[in-house]
Scaffold this active site. Structure first.
Site, PDB file in Angstrom:
ATOM      1  N   LYS A  21      29.742  29.177  42.307  1.00  0.00           N
ATOM      2  CA  LYS A  21      28.782  28.707  41.298  1.00  0.00           C
ATOM      3  C   LYS A  21      28.967  29.467  39.979  1.00  0.00           C
ATOM      4  O   LYS A  21      29.086  28.863  38.925  1.00  0.00           O
ATOM      5  CB  LYS A  21      27.325  28.901  41.786  1.00  0.00           C
ATOM      6  CG  LYS A  21      27.013  28.137  43.065  1.00  0.00           C
ATOM      7  CD  LYS A  21      25.561  28.316  43.501  1.00  0.00           C
ATOM      8  CE  LYS A  21      25.159  29.736  43.850  1.00  0.00           C
ATOM      9  NZ  LYS A  21      25.846  30.326  45.023  1.00  0.00           N
ATOM     10  N   ARG A  28      16.122  27.770  44.636  1.00  0.00           N
ATOM     11  CA  ARG A  28      16.687  28.222  45.895  1.00  0.00           C
ATOM     12  C   ARG A  28      15.741  28.000  47.066  1.00  0.00           C
ATOM     13  O   ARG A  28      16.072  28.318  48.198  1.00  0.00           O
ATOM     14  CB  ARG A  28      16.918  29.715  45.777  1.00  0.00           C
ATOM     15  CG  ARG A  28      18.337  30.151  45.989  1.00  0.00           C
ATOM     16  CD  ARG A  28      18.295  31.663  45.798  1.00  0.00           C
ATOM     17  NE  ARG A  28      19.458  32.300  46.268  1.00  0.00           N
ATOM     18  CZ  ARG A  28      20.502  32.591  45.497  1.00  0.00           C
ATOM     19  NH1 ARG A  28      20.536  32.223  44.246  1.00  0.00           N
ATOM     20  NH2 ARG A  28      21.511  33.243  46.011  1.00  0.00           N
ATOM     21  N   ARG A  39      35.618  39.667  46.256  1.00  0.00           N
ATOM     22  CA  ARG A  39      35.037  39.462  44.929  1.00  0.00           C
ATOM     23  C   ARG A  39      34.867  40.773  44.172  1.00  0.00           C
ATOM     24  O   ARG A  39      34.491  41.794  44.728  1.00  0.00           O
ATOM     25  CB  ARG A  39      33.672  38.791  45.041  1.00  0.00           C
ATOM     26  CG  ARG A  39      32.959  38.785  43.678  1.00  0.00           C
ATOM     27  CD  ARG A  39      31.833  37.841  43.587  1.00  0.00           C
ATOM     28  NE  ARG A  39      30.836  38.059  44.604  1.00  0.00           N
ATOM     29  CZ  ARG A  39      29.818  37.254  44.783  1.00  0.00           C
ATOM     30  NH1 ARG A  39      29.691  36.177  44.028  1.00  0.00           N
ATOM     31  NH2 ARG A  39      28.954  37.506  45.718  1.00  0.00           N
ATOM     32  N   ARG A  71      30.021  44.032  44.212  1.00  0.00           N
ATOM     33  CA  ARG A  71      28.564  43.901  44.292  1.00  0.00           C
ATOM     34  C   ARG A  71      28.054  44.521  45.586  1.00  0.00           C
ATOM     35  O   ARG A  71      28.648  44.336  46.638  1.00  0.00           O
ATOM     36  CB  ARG A  71      28.178  42.411  44.262  1.00  0.00           C
ATOM     37  CG  ARG A  71      27.541  42.019  42.961  1.00  0.00           C
ATOM     38  CD  ARG A  71      27.385  40.537  42.815  1.00  0.00           C
ATOM     39  NE  ARG A  71      26.525  39.926  43.811  1.00  0.00           N
ATOM     40  CZ  ARG A  71      26.214  38.640  43.822  1.00  0.00           C
ATOM     41  NH1 ARG A  71      26.703  37.844  42.877  1.00  0.00           N
ATOM     42  NH2 ARG A  71      25.443  38.137  44.744  1.00  0.00           N
ATOM     43  N   ARG A  96      22.632  36.667  53.851  1.00  0.00           N
ATOM     44  CA  ARG A  96      22.523  35.733  52.718  1.00  0.00           C
ATOM     45  C   ARG A  96      22.878  34.316  53.141  1.00  0.00           C
ATOM     46  O   ARG A  96      22.267  33.349  52.691  1.00  0.00           O
ATOM     47  CB  ARG A  96      23.419  36.197  51.565  1.00  0.00           C
ATOM     48  CG  ARG A  96      22.811  37.396  50.833  1.00  0.00           C
ATOM     49  CD  ARG A  96      23.831  38.119  49.987  1.00  0.00           C
ATOM     50  NE  ARG A  96      24.387  37.293  48.937  1.00  0.00           N
ATOM     51  CZ  ARG A  96      25.542  37.549  48.329  1.00  0.00           C
ATOM     52  NH1 ARG A  96      26.264  38.594  48.677  1.00  0.00           N
ATOM     53  NH2 ARG A  96      25.960  36.756  47.380  1.00  0.00           N
TER      54      ARG A  96
HETATM   55  P1  AP5 Z   1      31.363  33.221  42.668  1.00  0.00           P
HETATM   56  O1  AP5 Z   1      31.641  32.287  41.544  1.00  0.00           O
HETATM   57  O2  AP5 Z   1      30.970  34.608  42.341  1.00  0.00           O
HETATM   58  O3  AP5 Z   1      30.338  32.553  43.699  1.00  0.00           O
HETATM   59  P2  AP5 Z   1      28.781  32.269  43.612  1.00  0.00           P
HETATM   60  O4  AP5 Z   1      28.564  30.917  44.184  1.00  0.00           O
HETATM   61  O5  AP5 Z   1      28.279  32.535  42.231  1.00  0.00           O
HETATM   62  O6  AP5 Z   1      28.298  33.362  44.652  1.00  0.00           O
HETATM   63  P3  AP5 Z   1      27.094  34.392  44.571  1.00  0.00           P
HETATM   64  O7  AP5 Z   1      27.325  35.408  45.660  1.00  0.00           O
HETATM   65  O8  AP5 Z   1      26.901  34.893  43.177  1.00  0.00           O
HETATM   66  O9  AP5 Z   1      25.931  33.517  44.998  1.00  0.00           O
HETATM   67  P4  AP5 Z   1      24.601  33.956  45.482  1.00  0.00           P
HETATM   68  O10 AP5 Z   1      23.922  32.664  45.397  1.00  0.00           O
HETATM   69  O11 AP5 Z   1      24.556  34.614  46.801  1.00  0.00           O
HETATM   70  O12 AP5 Z   1      24.199  35.171  44.519  1.00  0.00           O
HETATM   71  P5  AP5 Z   1      23.197  35.288  43.291  1.00  0.00           P
HETATM   72  O13 AP5 Z   1      23.748  36.240  42.341  1.00  0.00           O
HETATM   73  O14 AP5 Z   1      22.791  33.939  42.840  1.00  0.00           O
HETATM   74  O15 AP5 Z   1      32.664  33.227  43.603  1.00  0.00           O
HETATM   75  C1  AP5 Z   1      32.746  34.037  44.758  1.00  0.00           C
HETATM   76  C2  AP5 Z   1      34.143  34.648  44.870  1.00  0.00           C
HETATM   77  O16 AP5 Z   1      35.086  33.620  45.177  1.00  0.00           O
HETATM   78  C3  AP5 Z   1      34.648  35.296  43.575  1.00  0.00           C
HETATM   79  O17 AP5 Z   1      35.424  36.395  43.920  1.00  0.00           O
HETATM   80  C4  AP5 Z   1      35.511  34.192  42.934  1.00  0.00           C
HETATM   81  O18 AP5 Z   1      36.538  34.736  42.105  1.00  0.00           O
HETATM   82  C5  AP5 Z   1      36.076  33.488  44.143  1.00  0.00           C
HETATM   83  N1  AP5 Z   1      36.263  32.049  43.955  1.00  0.00           N
HETATM   84  C6  AP5 Z   1      35.428  31.194  43.296  1.00  0.00           C
HETATM   85  N2  AP5 Z   1      35.883  29.925  43.367  1.00  0.00           N
HETATM   86  C7  AP5 Z   1      37.029  29.992  44.115  1.00  0.00           C
HETATM   87  C8  AP5 Z   1      37.971  28.998  44.541  1.00  0.00           C
HETATM   88  N3  AP5 Z   1      37.823  27.709  44.232  1.00  0.00           N
HETATM   89  N4  AP5 Z   1      39.028  29.420  45.298  1.00  0.00           N
HETATM   90  C9  AP5 Z   1      39.177  30.737  45.618  1.00  0.00           C
HETATM   91  N5  AP5 Z   1      38.326  31.717  45.233  1.00  0.00           N
HETATM   92  C10 AP5 Z   1      37.258  31.344  44.492  1.00  0.00           C
HETATM   93  O19 AP5 Z   1      21.923  35.951  44.020  1.00  0.00           O
HETATM   94  C11 AP5 Z   1      21.951  37.278  44.490  1.00  0.00           C
HETATM   95  C12 AP5 Z   1      20.598  37.646  45.041  1.00  0.00           C
HETATM   96  O20 AP5 Z   1      19.607  37.559  43.978  1.00  0.00           O
HETATM   97  C13 AP5 Z   1      20.056  36.738  46.147  1.00  0.00           C
HETATM   98  O21 AP5 Z   1      20.532  37.130  47.417  1.00  0.00           O
HETATM   99  C14 AP5 Z   1      18.540  36.949  45.984  1.00  0.00           C
HETATM  100  O22 AP5 Z   1      18.142  38.153  46.549  1.00  0.00           O
HETATM  101  C15 AP5 Z   1      18.390  37.051  44.481  1.00  0.00           C
HETATM  102  N6  AP5 Z   1      18.123  35.739  43.848  1.00  0.00           N
HETATM  103  C16 AP5 Z   1      18.916  35.082  42.955  1.00  0.00           C
HETATM  104  N7  AP5 Z   1      18.370  33.889  42.612  1.00  0.00           N
HETATM  105  C17 AP5 Z   1      17.199  33.788  43.314  1.00  0.00           C
HETATM  106  C18 AP5 Z   1      16.203  32.790  43.405  1.00  0.00           C
HETATM  107  N8  AP5 Z   1      16.291  31.623  42.716  1.00  0.00           N
HETATM  108  N9  AP5 Z   1      15.152  33.009  44.227  1.00  0.00           N
HETATM  109  C19 AP5 Z   1      15.034  34.177  44.925  1.00  0.00           C
HETATM  110  N10 AP5 Z   1      15.964  35.154  44.892  1.00  0.00           N
HETATM  111  C20 AP5 Z   1      17.036  34.969  44.091  1.00  0.00           C
HETATM  112 MG    MG Z   2      26.916  33.923  41.388  1.00  0.00          MG
END
Ligand code: AP5
Ligand code: MG
Ligand code: ZN
Length: 216
Positions: free
Chosen positions: A13, A88, A127, A159, A170
């Site tokens: 994402k 979410r 990552r 991270r 997660r």
């Molecule tokens: P990346 O692009 O970083 O993936 P992502 O989908 O953004 O993954 P996240 O881990 O950031 O998602 P998340 O939803 O768990 O975390 P968030 O920060 O939102 O890609 C992942 C890896 O793969 C990278 O290394 C990239 O280079 C690689 N890659 C990407 N595309 C690829 C491809 N096509 N082929 C190969 N490799 C690829 O949330 C973190 C925490 O914050 C949550 O756990 C929660 O505690 C809190 N939080 C955030 N939002 C909320 C909410 N709305 N409500 C409550 N808590 C929340």
């Molecule tokens: Mg992300």
């Protein structure tokens, strides 16, 4: 264009959001990045969010919803925005829906980046992220040259919540609390789906062909 990005942790994402935000000139709003920014500044919001994030659990809805409503009222969101990691939970999605309805606005699309669970582990463990601008890299699939962010030059880091046990939690949280949003948006006829298992640039091409019809 107003859109939300859906997909499991590690689906890509954040990676795709950077490119979409450039191509369509809309702000990229990642709730995860906002929380991480608050953690690094040691704000009260950051201190509260960290307790949940370190365990792989969701930050409570009330805190998250108010934070996003504030953000959406800023000037740069008038022309549209891309929400990454929000909503979410069904309650977050309903709040967003009501908020937009009151402002006589609506979403253009909810785009799901679909990636099966088997792919996720390698993506998360490899990552690396930029602590300054939030850009994502991957040791194998998208390396940061000399360990520096190509957008802002900061040293990339791992991270804390990408530890193996937290990743499992997660993914479980995603399946329990976030996956129901797929039906929520399907029922509103807003859901589009892109295959997220392909290479990063191919996924982006898939997204552009879905979004192609949206002018702004
Ligand atoms: P990346 O692009 O970083 O993936 P992502 O989908 O953004 O993954 P996240 O881990 O950031 O998602 P998340 O939803 O768990 O975390 P968030 O920060 O939102 O890609 C992942 C890896 O793969 C990278 O290394 C990239 O280079 C690689 N890659 C990407 N595309 C690829 C491809 N096509 N082929 C190969 N490799 C690829 O949330 C973190 C925490 O914050 C949550 O756990 C929660 O505690 C809190 N939080 C955030 N939002 C909320 C909410 N709305 N409500 C409550 N808590 C929340
Ligand atoms: Mg992300
Ligand atoms: Zn950076």
């Amino acid at each position: 264009m107003k859109m939300v990005l859906l997909g499991p942790p590690g689906a890509g994402k954040g990676t795709q959001a950077k490119s979409i935000s450039n191509r369509y000139s809309i702000p990229h709003i990642s709730t995860g990045d906002i929380f991480r920014g608050n953690i690094s500044q040691n704000t009260p919001l950051g201190i509260e969010a960290k307790m949940y994030m370190d365990k792989g659990q969701l930050v409570p809805d009330k805190v998250t919803i108010n934070m996003v409503k504030d953000r959406l009222q800023q000037e740069d969101c008038k022309k549209g925005y891309l929400l990454d990691g929000f909503p979410r939970t069904v309650s977050q999605a309903e709040s967003l829906h009501k908020f937009l309805h009151l402002r006589e606005e609506s979403l253009d699309t909810a785009l799901l980046i679909e990636v099966p669970r088997d792919f996720i582990r390698e993506r998360m463990t490899g990552r690396r992220v930029c602590p300054s601008c939030g850009a994502s890299y991957h040791m194998k699939f998208n390396p940061a040259l000399d360990g520096k962010c190509e957008l802002c030059g900061s040293d990339v880091v791992q991270r804390k919540d990408d530890a193996e046990e937290t990743v499992k939690e997660r993914l479980d949280v995603y399946e329990r609390q976030t996956q129901p949003l797929i039906d929520f948006y399907k029922n509103k006829d807003l859901l589009s789906v892109v295959d997220g298992t392909k290479a990063i640039n191919e996924v982006f091409e898939g997204i552009c062909s879905i979004l192609g019809s949206h002018k702004n």
